[in-house]
Design a protein around this motif. Structure first.
Motif, PDB file in Angstrom:
ATOM      1  N   MET A   1      46.656  45.243  51.786  1.00 27.51           N
ATOM      2  CA  MET A   1      47.349  45.342  53.324  1.00 27.51           C
ATOM      3  C   MET A   1      48.207  44.168  53.526  1.00 27.51           C
ATOM      4  SD  MET A   1      45.552  47.732  54.417  1.00 27.51           S
ATOM      5  CE  MET A   1      45.756  48.354  52.811  1.00 27.51           C
ATOM      6  N   LYS A   2      48.485  43.442  52.639  1.00 28.64           N
ATOM      7  CA  LYS A   2      49.670  42.433  52.736  1.00 28.64           C
ATOM      8  C   LYS A   2      50.663  42.854  53.350  1.00 28.64           C
ATOM      9  CE  LYS A   2      51.623  38.472  50.137  1.00 28.64           C
ATOM     10  NZ  LYS A   2      51.900  38.003  48.885  1.00 28.64           N
ATOM     11  N   LYS A   3      51.245  44.025  52.908  1.00 26.45           N
ATOM     12  CA  LYS A   3      52.678  44.484  53.437  1.00 26.45           C
ATOM     13  C   LYS A   3      52.599  44.809  55.003  1.00 26.45           C
ATOM     14  CE  LYS A   3      51.213  49.057  52.285  1.00 26.45           C
ATOM     15  NZ  LYS A   3      50.434  49.746  51.218  1.00 26.45           N
ATOM     16  N   TYR A   4      51.433  45.175  55.706  1.00 23.98           N
ATOM     17  CA  TYR A   4      51.509  45.113  56.976  1.00 23.98           C
ATOM     18  C   TYR A   4      51.392  43.822  57.725  1.00 23.98           C
ATOM     19  CZ  TYR A   4      49.848  49.904  55.510  1.00 23.98           C
ATOM     20  OH  TYR A   4      49.932  51.053  55.094  1.00 23.98           O
ATOM     21  N   PHE A   5      51.543  42.837  57.133  1.00 25.20           N
ATOM     22  CA  PHE A   5      51.671  41.446  57.893  1.00 25.20           C
ATOM     23  C   PHE A   5      52.870  40.960  57.908  1.00 25.20           C
ATOM     24  CE2 PHE A   5      47.180  42.361  57.572  1.00 25.20           C
ATOM     25  CZ  PHE A   5      46.539  41.739  58.470  1.00 25.20           C
ATOM     26  N   LYS A   6      54.009  41.602  57.556  1.00 22.87           N
ATOM     27  CA  LYS A   6      55.219  41.160  57.546  1.00 22.87           C
ATOM     28  C   LYS A   6      55.886  41.027  58.910  1.00 22.87           C
ATOM     29  CE  LYS A   6      56.331  41.976  52.702  1.00 22.87           C
ATOM     30  NZ  LYS A   6      56.567  43.166  51.983  1.00 22.87           N
TER      31      LYS A   6
ATOM     32  N   GLU B   1      36.380  45.548  47.677  1.00 24.46           N
ATOM     33  CA  GLU B   1      37.064  45.391  49.357  1.00 24.46           C
ATOM     34  C   GLU B   1      38.096  43.985  49.518  1.00 24.46           C
ATOM     35  OE1 GLU B   1      36.759  46.896  51.847  1.00 24.46           O
ATOM     36  OE2 GLU B   1      34.691  48.181  51.473  1.00 24.46           O
ATOM     37  N   MET B   2      37.818  42.992  48.535  1.00 26.26           N
ATOM     38  CA  MET B   2      38.704  41.840  48.456  1.00 26.26           C
ATOM     39  C   MET B   2      40.099  42.361  48.213  1.00 26.26           C
ATOM     40  SD  MET B   2      36.485  38.631  47.456  1.00 26.26           S
ATOM     41  CE  MET B   2      37.451  37.509  47.353  1.00 26.26           C
ATOM     42  N   ILE B   3      39.919  43.597  47.142  1.00 24.43           N
ATOM     43  CA  ILE B   3      41.108  44.000  46.453  1.00 24.43           C
ATOM     44  C   ILE B   3      41.989  44.993  47.371  1.00 24.43           C
ATOM     45  CG2 ILE B   3      42.093  45.341  44.498  1.00 24.43           C
ATOM     46  CD1 ILE B   3      39.801  44.254  42.775  1.00 24.43           C
ATOM     47  N   SER B   4      41.102  45.566  47.987  1.00 33.71           N
ATOM     48  CA  SER B   4      41.873  46.634  48.685  1.00 33.71           C
ATOM     49  C   SER B   4      42.286  45.998  50.143  1.00 33.71           C
ATOM     50  CB  SER B   4      40.704  47.607  49.239  1.00 33.71           C
ATOM     51  OG  SER B   4      40.483  47.853  50.542  1.00 33.71           O
ATOM     52  N   THR B   5      41.626  44.729  50.475  1.00 29.87           N
ATOM     53  CA  THR B   5      42.354  44.082  51.615  1.00 29.87           C
ATOM     54  C   THR B   5      43.559  43.559  51.375  1.00 29.87           C
ATOM     55  OG1 THR B   5      40.082  43.722  52.690  1.00 29.87           O
ATOM     56  CG2 THR B   5      41.647  42.166  53.382  1.00 29.87           C
ATOM     57  N   TRP B   6      43.767  42.700  49.962  1.00 27.28           N
ATOM     58  CA  TRP B   6      44.841  42.283  49.324  1.00 27.28           C
ATOM     59  C   TRP B   6      46.281  43.193  49.569  1.00 27.28           C
ATOM     60  CZ3 TRP B   6      47.777  42.519  45.054  1.00 27.28           C
ATOM     61  CH2 TRP B   6      48.897  41.649  44.771  1.00 27.28           C
TER      62      TRP B   6
END
Ligand SMILES: C[S@@+](CC[C@H](N)C(=O)[O-])C[C@H]1O[C@@H](n2cnc3c(N)ncnc32)[C@H](O)[C@@H]1O
Length: 293
Positions: free
Chosen positions: A288-293, A281-286
């Motif tokens: 998601m970084k692209k959606y926080f720009k 889950e941590m890897i899959s959440t990481w």
């Protein structure tokens, strides 16, 4: 930065009773053009009801008249300002209290005299400390079904107001979201400290430059998982499916390697976190970084 002020018009929200009351006010009031749709949405339910409505920030008095017209004669309208001249509006039938919204003792005296209220609209000085002290002091005195609406929360992004800061009002609001969510029975560790917001604020509604804290203690309970009495067919729960090793005959090598990697990661996760899914889950959440720009 100088703020451009344009004349208000009814065109934006045709038939809006708020705009009509704003334009009909005999004295000046300055409100952002996006606020009327919010007022219309959140304050309409209070019209023609015997509520107590408090506005912090009086300036030229125009908004007091606007609220009186919009809410109707059964509303008790109270104005709060630091400027002692504001007392002059008492002759127009408004109750006026002079003091600083940033002074906790002022609020103690205020509520001792006024008692509980239904709505507080904060259009005062707009600094972090003014907004935060006000929220903290007024929320306990807002009746169920009432609200605290804070205007001009864009000041949390403005340098002249000492922002950005860890202790800005917007960060207080973001923390309020955590406190609302802490009522979930699955998050007991978020309830280590007492919280005014957890106990009284049913919902926080964010609008551009405005936040509304909807107060309703009857709805602020620790939620629990419930089940109805329906028949339960045997259905497969696909929630864990994405981490299940599987064999795809079309791409045997790829699915074999993926399965090995999944098994290894689940094993590591189990050893380090006591749960085989956390690392995945941590890897899959990481990702998601692209959606926080
Ligand atoms: C934006 S104006 C209010 C405008 C008015 N509500 C309207 O719509 O026309 C801000 C007012 O907040 C008052 N104010 C500033 N700091 C304050 C404080 N710490 N406590 C109470 N009032 C304050 C100012 O004196 C001023 O009258």
């Amino acid at each position: 930065m100088m703020n451009r002020i344009i004349p208000a018009t009814e065109k934006d929200i045709p038939g809006s009773a708020v705009i009509e009351s704003y334009l009909a006010s005999p004295y000046t009031s300055i409100k952002h053009s996006s606020y009327f749709q919010v007022y219309e949405e959140v304050f309409t339910k209070y019209r023609n009801r015997p509520i107590t409505f408090v506005e912090i920030g009086i300036l030229d008095g125009g908004s007091l008249f606007m609220w009186k017209r919009f809410l109707g004669d059964s509303a008790r309208i109270i104005g709060v300002d630091m400027n002692p001249d504001a007392k002059r509006w008492e002759s127009e039938g408004f109750e006026i209290f002079i003091g600083s919204q940033e002074d906790p003792d002022f609020w103690d005296r205020f509520f001792e005299t006024v008692g509980s209220v239904d709505v507080v609209l904060d259009d005062g000085g707009h600094s972090n400390s003014q907004q935060i002290v006000t929220a903290h002091k007024v929320l306990p005195y807002i009746r169920d079904g009432g609200m605290l609406a804070v205007e001009d929360i864009h000041t949390s992004y403005i340098r002249q107001f000492g922002n950005p800061s860890k202790y800005s009002f917007i960060n207080y609001c973001k923390r309020a979201i955590d406190q609302v969510n802490s009522r979930s029975s699955v998050l007991p560790w978020l309830r280590k400290h007492p919280s005014l917001i957890r106990d009284a604020v049913y919902a926080c509604a964010f609008y551009e430059s405005i936040i509304c804290f909807h107060v309703d203690r009857r709805k602020c309970f620790i939620s629990e998982s419930t089940i109805n009495n329906g028949v339960k067919p045997i259905s497969r729960d696909f929630r864990n499916e994405k981490y299940r090793p599987s064999f795809d005959s079309g791409k045997p090598l790829r699915s074999f390697l993926r399965s090995i990697a999944l098994i290894a990661l689940r094993l590591v996760s189990l050893i380090f976190f006591g749960n085989s899914k956390i690392l995945l889950e941590m890897i899959s959440t990481w990702k998601m970084k692209k959606y926080f720009k």
